[in-house]
Design a protein around this motif. Structure first.
Motif, PDB file in Angstrom:
ATOM      1  N   GLU A  60       0.524  -0.936  -0.407  1.00 28.43           N
ATOM      2  CA  GLU A  60      -0.152  -0.690   0.036  1.00 28.43           C
ATOM      3  C   GLU A  60       0.560   1.080   0.220  1.00 28.43           C
ATOM      4  O   GLU A  60       0.562   2.247  -1.118  1.00 28.43           O
TER       5      GLU A  60
ATOM      6  N   THR B  42       7.022   2.849  -2.036  1.00 28.25           N
ATOM      7  CA  THR B  42       8.124   3.471  -3.370  1.00 28.25           C
ATOM      8  C   THR B  42       8.017   2.947  -4.419  1.00 28.25           C
ATOM      9  O   THR B  42       9.333   2.274  -3.896  1.00 28.25           O
TER      10      THR B  42
ATOM     11  N   ALA C  58       3.336   2.041 -11.962  1.00 30.88           N
ATOM     12  CA  ALA C  58       3.423   2.789  -9.912  1.00 30.88           C
ATOM     13  C   ALA C  58       2.035   3.646 -10.465  1.00 30.88           C
ATOM     14  O   ALA C  58       1.671   4.508  -9.413  1.00 30.88           O
TER      15      ALA C  58
ATOM     16  N   HIS D 213       0.883   5.134  -6.753  1.00 30.84           N
ATOM     17  CA  HIS D 213       2.097   4.904  -5.429  1.00 30.84           C
ATOM     18  C   HIS D 213       3.311   6.307  -6.249  1.00 30.84           C
ATOM     19  O   HIS D 213       3.812   6.339  -7.859  1.00 30.84           O
TER      20      HIS D 213
ATOM     21  N   ARG E 106       2.830  12.119  -9.738  1.00 32.04           N
ATOM     22  CA  ARG E 106       3.901  10.721  -8.780  1.00 32.04           C
ATOM     23  C   ARG E 106       5.625  10.870  -8.827  1.00 32.04           C
ATOM     24  O   ARG E 106       6.369   9.590  -7.775  1.00 32.04           O
TER      25      ARG E 106
END
Length: 489
Positions: free
Chosen positions: A322, A325, A338, A343, A396
Motif C-alpha cells: 500500500e 514507492t 505504479a 504510488h 507521482r
C-alpha cells in the motif's frame, strides 16, 4: 553555472550574507553579486547551501580544491534557481566492491557539488554484507569477505584470486549520515531481500531453503548474475530481518528505507515443501504472491515506525504494498504502472541512467557492459515518462537517480571513470526544466569550465576522446548489449 562574458566584475573577500525567505521554493535560492557584496537568500537552509555551490562555480575551478581560494573576483549577477525534482539521487553499490568510508565521504562532496540530494547506499548483496549488525555478528564476520572475484564476463573465465572484503561499523555509518546531512543530502540504506541474500545465508544457513539445498555449503558469492539462492519465508527469518532493520533504522534517519525486492528467482520456493506450505497457509496463491506478502509485511512494519518502503520495480509483481514507492529500473513501464496506481516513483531506467553501462563503442572502453549511454544520452534523460507527461499522475514522479553498480569497478579510479562526466549531465537533467536544455551549450560549458572543476576535485573522469591508457582494461571481456534500448526499434 557561467556568467555573461560582459558582466562587470567586483572583488570578493569571502564574506557572504545569507538568510532564509520561505517565499522562495524549497531548495530554491537567489544569489546576488553586486558592488555591496554577495547575498544568498534560500527558500530554506538547503537552498542557501545550493546557492553556495553556484557561488563556487562562479569563483572558478580553484574554489573546488579542498585548500582552494574562497576569494577573488566575481561577475555582477543575479541568479534565481530552484530544482525541478525533490529526489535527485545517486546510488553507489558498496556490496559488490567495497568502497571504504573515506571514499563514501568523498562521493558525498562530489554529489553535493552537483546539487544532488540523495545518496542511496546498496549495502548488501550476494557478494558481500557491508553493514555491522550487532545482534548478528556473523553477517560481517563471514558475510563481508569473499575468497576471490570474477573478472569481466565470457570465456575463458578470469579471476582475481585475492580475497575481497570490508564493512562499515555502525559508527562509520553514523558519521557518513551526519556528514551528508551537513550538505543537505539524505542517505537511503538498502538491505536487499528476499533475493540477493547469499552472503547472509552463508553466515546464517538457516535463512535459506534448507529443505531444497545444503545451505551450509554456500559461501559468499564470487561471481555475478541473478542468483537462485534466496531467503525462506519462515517466521523466524522474518524476525531475523526485523532485527536487522531495527538496527538499520537506528543508524539512518531517512524516511525512506530500501528493501530491494528485485531479481528473486522462485525455483527454490517452487521445489520447497516448506515454501509451498507457507503459500497455502497465507493464502497468497503462488510464489509471486509469497514475495509480495513479504514486501507487504515490511511495508507495514516500516510504516508502523514512521518510515516508508522503497523497492525496485519487481515489487509490483503479485500486487504492490500500500505505501510502497517504486524505483523503476527495468525501463519506464514499472514507473508508469505504479504512478497510475497512485504510488510514488523514482525513475532510474537502466537503458538511460545506469552508469555501469558503457560510454561508447570505443575499442578501448574498459570492460564494456550494457548499452551505450553517452554523455549526450544522459543529458537527454527526462524523469517524467511520456505516458505520464501532462497528466495528474506526473506529480507521482518524485524524481530520479543514477545508479552505479560495481561488479567491474574495483576501486575509486574505476568508479570515477564510469560516473563522470555523465553524473554532471544527470545532475542538470534532474535540476533544470526539460524545456530549453541545449546539449551543445552543455558540452561547451563542460569543456570551458567543468572538466577543470573535476580536475580540481581529483576526479579521474573519462576524457571526451576516450579512455587514457591506464584507464583501459585489455584482455578483460565485457558483455555489451546488442538488443534495442527501451523505445528503440
Amino acid at each position: 553555472m557561467s556568467a555573461p562574458e560582459d558582466a562587470a566584475r567586483v572583488p570578493f573577500d569571502g564574506m557572504v550574507r545569507t538568510r532564509v525567505d520561505p517565499a522562495l521554493p524549497s531548495e530554491g535560492y537567489r544569489l546576488t553579486v553586486g558592488a555591496d557584496g554577495v547575498e544568498i537568500v534560500g527558500g530554506d537552509e538547503a537552498g542557501v547551501f545550493w546557492g553556495r555551490q553556484t557561488l563556487r562555480q562562479l569563483l572558478g575551478p580553484d574554489a573546488f580544491r579542498r585548500a582552494g581560494s574562497a576569494t577573488g573576483e566575481l561577475p555582477q549577477v543575479v541568479v534565481e534557481d530552484a530544482p525541478r525534482f525533490r529526489w535527485r539521487g545517486f546510488m553507489l553499490d558498496v556490496a559488490r566492491h567495497f568502497t571504504p568510508k573515506s571514499g563514501v565521504l568523498r562521493y558525498i562532496d562530489l554529489i553535493a557539488a552537483h546539487k544532488l540530494n540523495v545518496l542511496h547506499l546498496h549495502l548488501t548483496d550476494d557478494q558481500g554484507w557491508r553493514v555491522e549488525i550487532k545482534r548478528y555478528p556473523r553477517l560481517t564476520e563471514v558475510g563481508s569477505s569473499r575468497r576471490r572475484t570474477k573478472l569481466g564476463h565470457g570465456r575463458p573465465e578470469r579471476w582475481d584470486e585475492r580475497p575481497h572484503g570490508g564493512f562499515f561499523t555502525q559508527d562509520d555509518l553514523r558519521e557518513i549520515v551526519a556528514y551528508a546531512a551537513e550538505r543537505h543530502i539524505t542517505v537511503v540504506p538498502e538491505i536487499d531481500l528476499p533475493g540477493h541474500m547469499q552472503a547472509a545465508i552463508a553466515a546464517y544457513p538457516e535463512l535459506g531453503n534448507t529443505d531444497v539445498i545444503d545451505t551450509a555449503a554456500l559461501e559468499v558469492k564470487t561471481d555475478w548474475g541473478v542468483n537462485p539462492h534466496v531467503l525462506n519465508a519462515e517466521e523466524a527469518t522474518l524476525r531475523f530481518l526485523e532485527g536487522v532493520l531495527e538496527e538499520v533504522l537506528d543508524i539512518f534517519p531517512s524516511r525512506f528505507v530500501h528493501v530491494g525486492g528485485d531479481e528473486c528467482p522462485k525455483d527454490e520456493w517452487k521445489a520447497s515443501p516448506s515454501a509451498q506450505a507457507r503459500i497455502r497457509e497465507l493464502g497468497v496463491g503462488d510464489e509471486d504472491g509469497l514475495q509480495s506478502w513479504i514486501i507487504r509485511h515490511f511495508d507495514r512494519w516500516l510504516a508502523e515506525r514512521g518510515r516508508r518502503l522503497v523497492g525496485w520495480d519487481e515489487i509490483l509483481e503479485g500486487g504492490l504494498a500500500e505505501g510502497a514507492t517504486v524505483m523503476s529500473w527495468r525501463g519506464r513501464d514499472g514507473g508508469v504502472t505504479a504512478a497510475e496506481a497512485g504510488h510514488d516513483v523514482v525513475m532510474c531506467p537502466m537503458q538511460e541512467v545506469y552508469l555501469d553501462h558503457r560510454q561508447s563503442d570505443h575499442p578501448d572502453e574498459p570492460v564494456p557492459f550494457g548499452w551505450i549511454e553517452t554523455l549526450r544520452d544522459v543529458y537527454a534523460f527526462d524523469p517524467v515518462p511520456p505516458k505520464l507527461a501532462g497528466t495528474g499522475h506526473a506529480a507521482r514522479v518524485l524524481g530520479a537517480q543514477a545508479n552505479m553498480w560495481t561488479e567491474q569497478t574495483e576501486n575509486q579510479q574505476r568508479i570515477d571513470y564510469m560516473v563522470f562526466p555523465r553524473l554532471a549531465a544527470f545532475a542538470e537533467a534532474v535540476w533544470s526544466p526539460s524545456e530549453g536544455r541545449d546539449y551543445d551549450d552543455f558540452e561547451r560549458r563542460m569543456r570551458a569550465e567543468h572538466y577543470a572543476r573535476l580536475d580540481a576535485m581529483g576526479v579521474d573522469y573519462r576524457r571526451p576522446d576516450g579512455p587514457l591508457p591506464y584507464q583501459q582494461r585489455p584482455g578483460i571481456l565485457g558483455r555489451p548489449y546488442t538488443s534495442p534500448k527501451y523505445g528503440e526499434s
